[in-house]
Design an enzyme around this catalytic site. Structure first.
Site, mmCIF file in Angstrom:
data_model
loop_
_atom_site.group_PDB
_atom_site.id
_atom_site.type_symbol
_atom_site.label_atom_id
_atom_site.label_comp_id
_atom_site.label_asym_id
_atom_site.label_seq_id
_atom_site.Cartn_x
_atom_site.Cartn_y
_atom_site.Cartn_z
ATOM 1 C CG ASP A 336 -2.266 0.701 0.940
ATOM 2 O OD1 ASP A 336 -2.199 1.898 0.622
ATOM 3 O OD2 ASP A 336 -3.344 0.096 1.046
ATOM 4 C CG HIS A 363 -0.788 1.864 -3.240
ATOM 5 N ND1 HIS A 363 -2.053 1.628 -2.743
ATOM 6 C CD2 HIS A 363 -0.465 0.758 -3.971
ATOM 7 C CE1 HIS A 363 -2.470 0.432 -3.145
ATOM 8 N NE2 HIS A 363 -1.521 -0.108 -3.884
#
Length: 527
Positions: A336, A363
């Protein structure tokens, strides 16, 4: 001293770069209604308060502390009382306030490298490793807890190898103020498989939508004063393994529960001052690796986070409502956000320097999506992102939007990212009345290699445009597309080779020099 053009409250001023940091040389317009004095810097009272909401009394800003904001100063209109540290305005009124100059930290203001405290006690490992797993699941936490309780402030409990025994297994640990946990070279601290060991509410850890607070973290630090987690050992959350009583791993449960799994974090820091996370390797968090919440003065230095790219909700480092922080010399590859700066309020994130870091999968370097409490004065310097889904990203929506201001990016290499630049007020379809407002953003000396990807510059509306300056931003390949609306962009003093366009988009090209792509040949690392 040098200066760069930057949009400050919708007008062009100079961003002054000095040994004392960055500041807009021009003044600022009125602060939004009801927020007077909240962003007052230390040493001076807020110059006014915005009109009160709901008929409350507006207060003027109080004096900040420790070089940062006064958290509750002058939140005009929240109640009938005067703002903390300030005089009362008139009911439902008051005069419009002005913001103090924005001053993101200077890139060289990282301070000295942390050190490891003296050991008050050394605990030897009790387990060998076989195929990466400890030889048994007996908990070592009772001995570690006892050692922490007996340790004097300013010292550390050291976990060390004993011949071929290198592993510890633990339930939740709580560090007391002034005491650090030292993981020595070659040791690994494994999280217990049993969710019941981590229950905050009986039977709810590992539940579906039972709340993150249902689980204690593996390492919990509440109201620390100079505590830390240090050393060159490893902490393994075992998120890819089966919790006791389950036929699915933590990560599989997270996917099955649509992101609502209650799971233990690896390190959770709440409140306090001067927390240090130094040199350790973190891996396989069940959910989130490091969360630093409402802490003033924190240093994350030299750590490695190495977790599979397909692991859900495994953010690397998340500063939340925290102030005066440094994240430096880290290597982060995860499933993430590599770093996510969370401005969920009620107090803002204020003062963060992210310098000399390397990101693998993940991310990207994110701010948001929670920005309703405010995020300001963040500098990101000397960053490489290699294969991240996003590069530099500010994300929010009207369910959690707020003021993001004074964000400075410089010397960044981005390779093979699907979304190299993302500044998006429409991050999700969630709705509400908390409007995102992104201002005074500077993007300098950024080189995008490989695919140009899909880039986004989406302000909320004509009253809430993104204010952003791009200087020497070079894409090797043209972006596949650029989504743009309600954005005021200024280019220069060096060139930029993308051209956002759309409803409410203005581009002021002040470039007087050619673009010179940043040399990224030595930017990449191996995880």
């Amino acid at each position: 001293m040098q200066s760069l053009p930057v949009i400050c409250r919708g007008a062009l001023f100079l961003l002054v770069i000095s040994p004392f940091g960055l500041a807009c040389s021009g003044g600022y317009g009125p602060q939004p209604s009801g927020m007077g004095g909240w962003y007052t810097t230390a040493g001076a009272a807020g110059s006014g308060a915005g009109p009160g909401t709901g008929g409350g009394t507006a207060g003027t800003g109080g004096t900040g502390t420790g070089g940062h904001v006064a958290d509750t100063a002058g939140m005009g209109g929240a109640s009938a009382a005067a703002g903390t540290g300030g005089a009362a305005g008139t009911t439902g009124g008051g005069t419009a306030g002005t913001l103090s100059p924005i001053a993101p930290p200077a890139c060289d203001a990282i301070g000295p490298e942390p050190t490891i405290p003296t050991a008050c006690a050394t605990l030897l490992a009790t387990k060998t490793l076989s195929n990466g797993s400890p030889s048994d699941e007996t908990l070592d936490s009772p001995a570690i807890v006892a050692a922490i309780a007996a340790c004097p402030a300013g010292q550390a409990v050291r976990l060390a190898a004993d011949g071929d025994k290198t592993a510890f297994v633990s339930g939740p640990l709580s560090l007391k103020s002034g005491v650090s946990l030292w993981l020595d070279t070659g040791t690994t601290l494994f999280a217990s498989h049993d969710p019941r060991d981590f229950d905050s509410s009986p039977g709810k850890c590992a539940g579906n939508n039972t709340g993150n607070s249902s689980c204690k973290a593996l390492i919990n630090v509440t109201d620390p004063k100079s505590s830390g987690v240090v050393g060159t050992g490893t902490i393994d959350g075992r998120g890819g393994e089966l919790p006791t009583g389950s036929t699915y791993t933590w990560w599989e449960l997270e996917d099955m529960y649509n992101g609502d799994l209650a799971a233990p974090r690896l390190i959770q820091v709440n409140f306090g001052t001067d927390f240090v996370l130094y040199n350790v390797t973190l891996k396989n968090a069940a959910k989130f690796h490091v969360v630093i919440d409402s802490t003033v003065g924190y240093r994350v230095w030299g750590i490695t986070i190495n977790t599979p790219a397909d692991s859900p909700n495994t953010d690397g480092v998340d500063p939340s409502r925290a102030k005066n922080g440094v994240i430096a010399y880290t290597k982060i590859t995860t499933g993430d956000d590599n770093i996510a700066v969370k401005g969920g309020g009620p107090t803002p994130v204020d003062g963060l320097l992210v310098a000399h870091n390397h990101f693998g999968r993940g991310h990207g370097m994110s701010i948001g999506s929670e920005t309703n409490g405010g995020v300001r004065n963040v500098s990101v310097c000397d960053l490489s992102l290699d294969g991240t889904d996003n590069g530099l990203r500010i994300k929010s929506d009207s369910s959690r939007g707020g003021l993001v201001q004074g964000i400075y990016y410089t010397d960044v290499c981005i390779r093979d990212s699907r979304h190299p630049l993302v500044f998006d007020s429409y991050y999700s379809s969630a709705t509400g009345t908390l409007i995102p407002d992104f201002r005074d953003i500077s993007v300098n000396n950024v080189h995008v290699l490989g695919t140009g990807g899909i880039d986004t510059f989406r302000g909320w509306d004509a009253a809430h445009p993104i204010g952003i300056t791009l200087n020497n931003v070079v894409f090797d390949e043209a972006p596949t597309s650029i989504k743009a609306q309600y954005s005021n962009l200024t280019f220069g003093p060096q060139g930029v080779n993308i051209q956002p366009a759309g409803t409410g988009v203005t581009v002021t090209d002040q470039a007087t020099g050619l673009a010179a792509p940043r040399d990224c040949s030595n930017a990449w690392v191996t995880f």
